[in-house]
Each structure stands twice: as structure tokens, then as C-alpha cells.
Design a protein around this motif. Structure first.
Motif, short mmCIF file in Angstrom:
data_model
loop_
_atom_site.label_atom_id
_atom_site.label_comp_id
_atom_site.label_asym_id
_atom_site.label_seq_id
_atom_site.Cartn_x
_atom_site.Cartn_y
_atom_site.Cartn_z
N PRO A 201 15.42 -4.60 53.36
CA PRO A 201 15.93 -3.35 53.90
C PRO A 201 17.38 -3.10 53.51
N ALA A 202 17.75 -1.83 53.42
CA ALA A 202 19.14 -1.48 53.15
C ALA A 202 19.97 -1.75 54.40
N PRO A 203 21.24 -2.11 54.24
CA PRO A 203 22.07 -2.37 55.40
C PRO A 203 22.26 -1.12 56.24
N ALA A 204 22.38 -1.33 57.54
CA ALA A 204 22.62 -0.19 58.42
C ALA A 204 24.05 0.29 58.26
N ASP A 205 24.25 1.59 58.39
CA ASP A 205 25.59 2.16 58.28
C ASP A 205 26.32 1.97 59.60
N PRO A 206 27.44 1.25 59.61
CA PRO A 206 28.12 1.01 60.87
C PRO A 206 29.01 2.16 61.30
N GLY A 207 29.01 3.26 60.55
CA GLY A 207 29.90 4.36 60.86
C GLY A 207 31.30 4.08 60.32
N GLN A 208 32.29 4.73 60.90
CA GLN A 208 33.64 4.64 60.37
C GLN A 208 34.50 3.61 61.08
N GLU A 209 33.96 2.89 62.05
CA GLU A 209 34.76 1.94 62.81
C GLU A 209 34.65 0.54 62.23
N VAL A 210 35.79 -0.11 62.04
CA VAL A 210 35.83 -1.50 61.60
C VAL A 210 36.07 -2.38 62.83
N PRO A 211 35.19 -3.35 63.10
CA PRO A 211 35.40 -4.21 64.27
C PRO A 211 36.76 -4.89 64.23
N GLY A 212 37.29 -5.15 65.41
CA GLY A 212 38.62 -5.73 65.48
C GLY A 212 38.76 -7.03 64.73
N HIS A 213 37.74 -7.90 64.80
CA HIS A 213 37.85 -9.20 64.13
C HIS A 213 37.84 -9.02 62.61
N VAL A 214 37.16 -7.98 62.10
CA VAL A 214 37.17 -7.72 60.66
C VAL A 214 38.54 -7.20 60.23
N GLN A 215 39.14 -6.32 61.04
CA GLN A 215 40.48 -5.84 60.71
C GLN A 215 41.49 -6.99 60.71
N ARG A 216 41.35 -7.90 61.67
CA ARG A 216 42.27 -9.05 61.71
C ARG A 216 42.10 -9.92 60.48
N LEU A 217 40.87 -10.04 59.97
CA LEU A 217 40.64 -10.80 58.75
C LEU A 217 41.33 -10.13 57.57
N LEU A 218 41.21 -8.81 57.47
CA LEU A 218 41.89 -8.08 56.40
C LEU A 218 43.40 -8.31 56.48
N ASP A 219 43.94 -8.21 57.71
CA ASP A 219 45.39 -8.37 57.88
C ASP A 219 45.86 -9.77 57.51
N ALA A 220 45.00 -10.77 57.73
CA ALA A 220 45.38 -12.16 57.47
C ALA A 220 45.45 -12.49 55.99
N LEU A 221 45.00 -11.58 55.15
CA LEU A 221 45.00 -11.83 53.71
C LEU A 221 46.37 -11.62 53.08
N GLY A 222 47.36 -11.26 53.89
CA GLY A 222 48.74 -11.19 53.42
C GLY A 222 48.95 -10.23 52.28
N PRO A 223 49.50 -10.71 51.15
CA PRO A 223 49.83 -9.80 50.04
C PRO A 223 48.62 -9.37 49.21
N SER A 224 47.44 -9.90 49.51
CA SER A 224 46.25 -9.53 48.74
C SER A 224 45.69 -8.20 49.26
N PRO A 225 45.68 -7.15 48.45
CA PRO A 225 45.13 -5.86 48.90
C PRO A 225 43.65 -6.01 49.25
N ALA A 226 43.26 -5.45 50.40
CA ALA A 226 41.87 -5.57 50.84
C ALA A 226 41.50 -4.36 51.68
N TYR A 227 40.23 -3.96 51.57
CA TYR A 227 39.75 -2.83 52.36
C TYR A 227 38.28 -3.03 52.68
#
Length: 276
Positions: free
Chosen positions: A96-122
Motif C-alpha cells: 500500500p501507498a503511505p498515508a498522507d499525514p497532512g501538513q503537521e510534522v510530529p514534535g519528535h520528528v521536528q526535534r530530530l531535524l533540529d538535532a542535525l545541526g548544520p546539515s540542511p534537512a526537511y
């Protein structure tokens, strides 16, 4: 299979059939051909199905090819692994195709992005909307936060936004790569209203997208070094990674990293400095 998936499968099979050299399939010359590639009856013969059945498949009729038949067609049409996987998903054999989570990024995912420091991530949703990013990405692609939400879609930005076009080191190659990977991912969901609207807007806005979409080419993602031309720090050679969180399967995390000690790593640190 939905009617949209059947039409896409039919057009995709025709496009692949036109690209196969009959000589590569061990077929005799057989005189001049009106069109390039294999004939329908040749595909049927080489794949072990009837000519009528294969014709129905290319006509988009409501038939259901088995996994064995799909695999045989992939061999006959000399499909790449990405193309084979695409057809498997179109015919319901690829999961099956992945479900669309909408436009909200869970808090723990945002914290993971932020923890990557100088590495651009989205973070991308299932339709490639950019739903979240870290500070390094906002510095890497200045202005992402100012883009209207309705236009904050990676494919839309690649094909319509001058700043993104200038940032990509080889826009012709990079934009084509994004398009073929997007098609491979959304193929089973081409009838989704969000995908229909995005494709229609891109076809109207970009001749390059329109030509690439009409080719029906697909490819799968592979990590590799990409070149970017940043307006502040110059050339950046960054490795492109793509990850899917186990507890947020509708999101893809895209991360750009530089080799430790490289000039690109130093430039990313400079970009992330106080002046950034």
C-alpha cells in the motif's frame, strides 16, 4: 486497480515497449517496422500471454495481471528495478501507498531535524509538500518559510521557483531526477485530487515538466553526492539522504550532509554562523 491506475499502466507499457530494440530480444529483423520498439504480439509471445490479453492490458481494460505476469512483462520490456517496482505498485503487488499525514510534522520528528545541526534537512509529505525543516535548511534555501503553504511543494518549487533553479547545480538533470522519482512514488495515487491538481498546475506552468511527465519515465531514489550553488557560500557538494521514520511512514526526511573536514563542511558551518 482503479481506472486511473489502469490508464497509467497502459500508457506506461506502451512507452516502454516503444523503447525496446527487437534485436535485444533475440527477434529476427522481420522487415521494416512502422513504429520503433516491439509489437504487441511480440511482447505477448515473449511474456507467455495471449496477444488479445496483452492488447486489453494496453487498452486499460479491467483485468488483473498476476505477479508472475507482471514479472514476465518487466523482463520482456527490459524494465529497470525502479520501473518494475512502479508496475508492481500500479497493479497492487507492491504494498500500500503511505498515508498522507497532512501538513503537521510530529514534535519528535521536528526535534530530530533540529538535532542535525548544520546539515540542511526537511520533511516531505506523501505529495511532496515541505511540511517542516531545520534552521540549516532555512539558511540553505533562504525564503522557504515565506513561500505560501499552497506552493510549498518540492516539485512545484523545483520547476517554477527561480531561486531553487539557481541553487541546483545541474537543474536539467536534477529536475528530471525529481520528476521521475515523484512519479514512481505517486503512480498508484494519480487519481488523488491533490496529485491531479499539482500535475495539472505544473503542466500549465512548465514545458520542461510537461515533456518529462509525458515520457512516463520513473526512477527510484539513491543516495549520491549533489552539487549546489549557494548565493552566500558558493559551491556545496553534499550527499543526499532520504529516510522514513518508522512511526511516521507518511513522511520522508531529506538530509544533506558534507564529508567531514571537506570544504563543503566548512562552508555549511560558515552558513550556520551568527551572520547567517
Amino acid at each position: 486497480m482503479s481506472a486511473t491506475a489502469r490508464r497509467e499502466l497502459a500508457e506506461f507499457l506502451r512507452s516502454r515497449r516503444d523503447q525496446v530494440d527487437p534485436r535485444d530480444s533475440g527477434l529476427p529483423p522481420g522487415g521494416p517496422r512502422r513504429t520503433p520498439g516491439l509489437r504487441r504480439e511480440e511482447v505477448a509471445l515473449l511474456s507467455g500471454v495471449s496477444s488479445t490479453w496483452y492488447t486489453w492490458l494496453e487498452q486499460g481494460r479491467d483485468i488483473h495481471p498476476s505477479r508472475q505476469v507482471v514479472d514476465a512483462l518487466a523482463r520482456t520490456l527490459r524494465m529497470s528495478p525502479a520501473e518494475h517496482g512502479y508496475v508492481l505498485r500500479l497493479t497492487g503487488h507492491g504494498g500500500p501507498a503511505p498515508a498522507d499525514p497532512g501538513q503537521e510534522v510530529p514534535g519528535h520528528v521536528q526535534r530530530l531535524l533540529d538535532a542535525l545541526g548544520p546539515s540542511p534537512a526537511y520533511a516531505l509529505t506523501a505529495d511532496w509538500s515541505i511540511a517542516g525543516w531545520n534552521r540549516a535548511y532555512e539558511l540553505f534555501y533562504p525564503g522557504v518559510a515565506a513561500v505560501p503553504v499552497a506552493e510549498r511543494n518540492l516539485l512545484w518549487l523545483v520547476f517554477t521557483h527561480p531561486a531553487v533553479r539557481a541553487l541546483l547545480g545541474d537543474w536539467d538533470t536534477d529536475s528530471r531526477r525529481f520528476l521521475t522519482q515523484f512519479r514512481a512514488e505517486v503512480g498508484p495515487r494519480l487519481a488523488d485530487p491533490v496529485v491531479v491538481d499539482l500535475v495539472a498546475r505544473l503542466e500549465a506552468a512548465s514545458p520542461h515538466f510537461r515533456a518529462g511527465w509525458a515520457s512516463h519515465d520513473v526512477d527510484r531514489f539513491s543516495s549520491a553526492e549533489r552539487r549546489f550553488e549557494h548565493p552566500r557560500v558558493g559551491t556545496l557538494l553534499l550527499e543526499h539522504h532520504q529516510l522514513t521514520p518508522a512511526d511516521a511512514p507518511g513522511l520522508q526526511l531529506v538530509v544533506y550532509t558534507a564529508a567531514t573536514g571537506s570544504e563543503s563542511a566548512e562552508r555549511l558551518l560558515r552558513l550556520a554562523g551568527p551572520a547567517g
